[in-house]
Design an enzyme around this catalytic site. Structure first.
Site, PDB file in Angstrom:
ATOM      1  N   GLY A   1      45.966 -53.013 -99.547  1.00  0.00           N
ATOM      2  CA  GLY A   1      47.215 -52.353 -99.955  1.00  0.00           C
ATOM      3  C   GLY A   1      48.416 -53.270 -99.764  1.00  0.00           C
TER       4      GLY A   1
ATOM      5  NE  ARG B   1      44.193 -41.902 -97.969  1.00  0.00           N
ATOM      6  CZ  ARG B   1      43.958 -42.452 -99.152  1.00  0.00           C
ATOM      7  NH1 ARG B   1      43.041 -43.369 -99.269  1.00  0.00           N
ATOM      8  NH2 ARG B   1      44.628 -42.068-100.210  1.00  0.00           N
TER       9      ARG B   1
ATOM     10  NE  ARG C   1      42.178 -50.943-100.759  1.00  0.00           N
ATOM     11  CZ  ARG C   1      43.417 -50.448-100.875  1.00  0.00           C
ATOM     12  NH1 ARG C   1      43.891 -50.101-102.067  1.00  0.00           N
ATOM     13  NH2 ARG C   1      44.184 -50.305 -99.809  1.00  0.00           N
TER      14      ARG C   1
ATOM     15  CG  ASP D   1      45.910 -49.101 -90.019  1.00  0.00           C
ATOM     16  OD1 ASP D   1      46.254 -50.256 -90.313  1.00  0.00           O
ATOM     17  OD2 ASP D   1      45.254 -48.391 -90.797  1.00  0.00           O
TER      18      ASP D   1
ATOM     19  CG  ASP E   1      41.155 -52.469 -90.948  1.00  0.00           C
ATOM     20  OD1 ASP E   1      42.182 -51.985 -91.449  1.00  0.00           O
ATOM     21  OD2 ASP E   1      40.041 -51.919 -91.007  1.00  0.00           O
TER      22      ASP E   1
ATOM     23  CB  THR F   1      48.598 -52.442 -93.612  1.00  0.00           C
ATOM     24  OG1 THR F   1      48.571 -51.006 -93.610  1.00  0.00           O
ATOM     25  CG2 THR F   1      48.240 -52.900 -92.211  1.00  0.00           C
TER      26      THR F   1
ATOM     27  CG  ASP G   1      48.600 -47.003 -93.105  1.00  0.00           C
ATOM     28  OD1 ASP G   1      49.567 -46.288 -93.405  1.00  0.00           O
ATOM     29  OD2 ASP G   1      47.565 -47.085 -93.789  1.00  0.00           O
TER      30      ASP G   1
HETATM   31  P1  ADP Z   1      42.917 -53.557 -96.137  1.00  0.00           P
HETATM   32  O1  ADP Z   1      42.758 -55.020 -96.020  1.00  0.00           O
HETATM   33  O2  ADP Z   1      44.313 -53.164 -96.480  1.00  0.00           O
HETATM   34  O3  ADP Z   1      42.333 -52.821 -94.954  1.00  0.00           O
HETATM   35  P2  ADP Z   1      40.553 -52.802 -97.727  1.00  0.00           P
HETATM   36  O4  ADP Z   1      39.842 -52.168 -96.584  1.00  0.00           O
HETATM   37  O5  ADP Z   1      40.529 -52.114 -99.044  1.00  0.00           O
HETATM   38  O6  ADP Z   1      42.103 -53.067 -97.430  1.00  0.00           O
HETATM   39  O7  ADP Z   1      39.926 -54.267 -97.898  1.00  0.00           O
HETATM   40  C1  ADP Z   1      40.424 -55.147 -98.894  1.00  0.00           C
HETATM   41  C2  ADP Z   1      39.282 -55.968 -99.434  1.00  0.00           C
HETATM   42  O8  ADP Z   1      38.730 -56.772 -98.381  1.00  0.00           O
HETATM   43  C3  ADP Z   1      38.108 -55.185 -99.974  1.00  0.00           C
HETATM   44  O9  ADP Z   1      38.316 -54.742-101.305  1.00  0.00           O
HETATM   45  C4  ADP Z   1      37.002 -56.225 -99.920  1.00  0.00           C
HETATM   46  O10 ADP Z   1      37.092 -57.128-100.998  1.00  0.00           O
HETATM   47  C5  ADP Z   1      37.336 -56.972 -98.636  1.00  0.00           C
HETATM   48  N1  ADP Z   1      36.552 -56.432 -97.525  1.00  0.00           N
HETATM   49  C6  ADP Z   1      36.761 -55.282 -96.843  1.00  0.00           C
HETATM   50  N2  ADP Z   1      35.809 -55.092 -95.918  1.00  0.00           N
HETATM   51  C7  ADP Z   1      34.948 -56.130 -96.018  1.00  0.00           C
HETATM   52  C8  ADP Z   1      33.734 -56.492 -95.346  1.00  0.00           C
HETATM   53  N3  ADP Z   1      33.218 -55.757 -94.367  1.00  0.00           N
HETATM   54  N4  ADP Z   1      33.128 -57.641 -95.742  1.00  0.00           N
HETATM   55  C9  ADP Z   1      33.643 -58.394 -96.729  1.00  0.00           C
HETATM   56  N5  ADP Z   1      34.765 -58.108 -97.399  1.00  0.00           N
HETATM   57  C10 ADP Z   1      35.429 -56.997 -97.056  1.00  0.00           C
END
Ligand code: ADP
Length: 324
Positions: free
Chosen positions: A13, A174, A74, A132, A105, A128, A130
């Site tokens: 995000g 969330r 994403r 978090d 994260d 982010t 959040d």
């Molecule tokens: P944020 O980074 O804001 O927490 P997301 O959880 O949507 O957002 O993660 C962003 C992107 O990071 C995902 O679309 C994916 O490409 C990558 N990602 C998330 N988790 C993993 C994971 N466990 N292993 C590899 N890539 C990941």
């Protein structure tokens, strides 16, 4: 190894202040004689080879702009090892020898996999709204999102007062209580409902009625969105059907994700961007720039790959005590 060419991307995000971090990474690297390639649209853009060379003017006039000039995404593909291998092959073919990732994260889990599977040097910058992420007191964008929500609630309070109404104002979060609690305290909200809290409707009704009895004209209840945005409508229906109390719902939604970053976000993002490049140049990876005890510093990436709800539940009591 020595790092001479950095790749830079935003992932997950977006949040206000990401541009300040991008600017700081690019300007610090160029100052140190390091090349920077901007990667558009996060890990998805990396897999598609969406690269642009960053120069001093690529990051001119962006410090005050919300969103991210590199854009973000994403990428479900990036969750699979074969695509991470492809990503590293692409980076190495471009002679990019380290990556700075601005995100949450989830994005840091992707970065961790790049390091563990391919020993590709990575440094993360937490971005982010959040707030978090584990092991950091602060993530870029939180202050701006809170400020935006406060301004909105102040406006809602004006009309709530004029018509003697109760509003349920839903803010983002969330799994995180951070925005709801800070906004609740700063707007004088009568109640703050946390993301996973079982709602005590009778208590809400009692609080509203106590306020009316002591001459209050309006009530504001801040609702953290929780797992499903729109949760406030369910609360509104129960208050109406079971307790015959009328409320109005406002869902602030993505308004909180945009806008010009506050001074706090600009300042911390600038420090973090600078520190991320310094970390790579001194071979400190895999790391994340964090805030601990109010100071910007580096910590191990592995400590920042889980969500943490810095759930200062005492702020919930504070909001309610001050609005009694
Ligand atoms: P944020 O980074 O804001 O927490 P997301 O959880 O949507 O957002 O993660 C962003 C992107 O990071 C995902 O679309 C994916 O490409 C990558 N990602 C998330 N988790 C993993 C994971 N466990 N292993 C590899 N890539 C990941």
């Amino acid at each position: 190894m020595s790092v001479s060419h950095i790749g830079l991307l935003c992932s997950g995000g977006d949040s206000p202040g990401m541009n300040c971090a991008i600017r700081a990474v690019v300007r610090t690297a160029l100052f140190k004689g390091i090349q920077v390639t901007g990667i558009k649209r996060g890990y998805a853009g990396l897999l598609r080879g969406e690269f642009q060379t960053m120069n001093l003017s690529s990051v001119g006039n962006i410090i005050q702009r919300g969103g991210t000039i590199l854009q973000t995404s994403r990428s479900p593909e990036f969750m699979k090892p074969e695509f991470r291998k492809k990503a590293v092959d692409i980076l190495r073919a471009q002679k990019i020898d380290a990556l700075v990732i601005i995100g949450g994260d989830g994005s840091f889990n992707g970065a961790k996999a790049l390091w563990e599977e391919h020993q590709f040097p990575v440094v993360g910058i937490p971005g982010t709204i959040d707030n978090d992420i584990s092991s950091t007191e602060y993530t870029i964008g939180f202050d701006t999102a809170v400020q935006t929500a406060i301004e909105a609630v102040d406006r809602i309070r004006d009309t709530a007062h004029s018509h003697a109404r109760t509003f349920l104002v839903e803010v983002m979060g969330r799994n995180s209580s951070a925005i709801a609690l800070k906004v609740g305290v700063c707007t004088g909200a009568e109640n703050v409902l946390l993301p996973h809290e079982k709602v005590n409707h009778q208590k809400i009704v009692d609080d509203i009625q106590r306020g009316i009895a002591r001459g209050k004209d309006s009530s504001i209840i801040i609702v953290a969105e929780g797992p499903t945005a729109g949760r406030s409508y369910e609360i509104q229906h129960i208050l109406k059907d079971m307790h015959h109390v009328d409320t109005h719902v406002v869902i602030l939604g993505h308004i909180q994700r945009g806008g010009s970053p506050t001074s706090n976000d600009r300042f911390i993002a600038s420090q973090m961007g600078h520190m991320a490049v310094e970390a790579l140049l001194s071979n400190q990876f895999p790391k994340v720039t964090v805030v601990q005890n109010g100071k910007v510093l580096l910590t191990d990436l592995a400590k920042c790959t889980t969500k943490a709800d810095h759930n200062f539940s005492e702020y919930q009591t504070l909001a309610q005590t001050l609005s009694i």
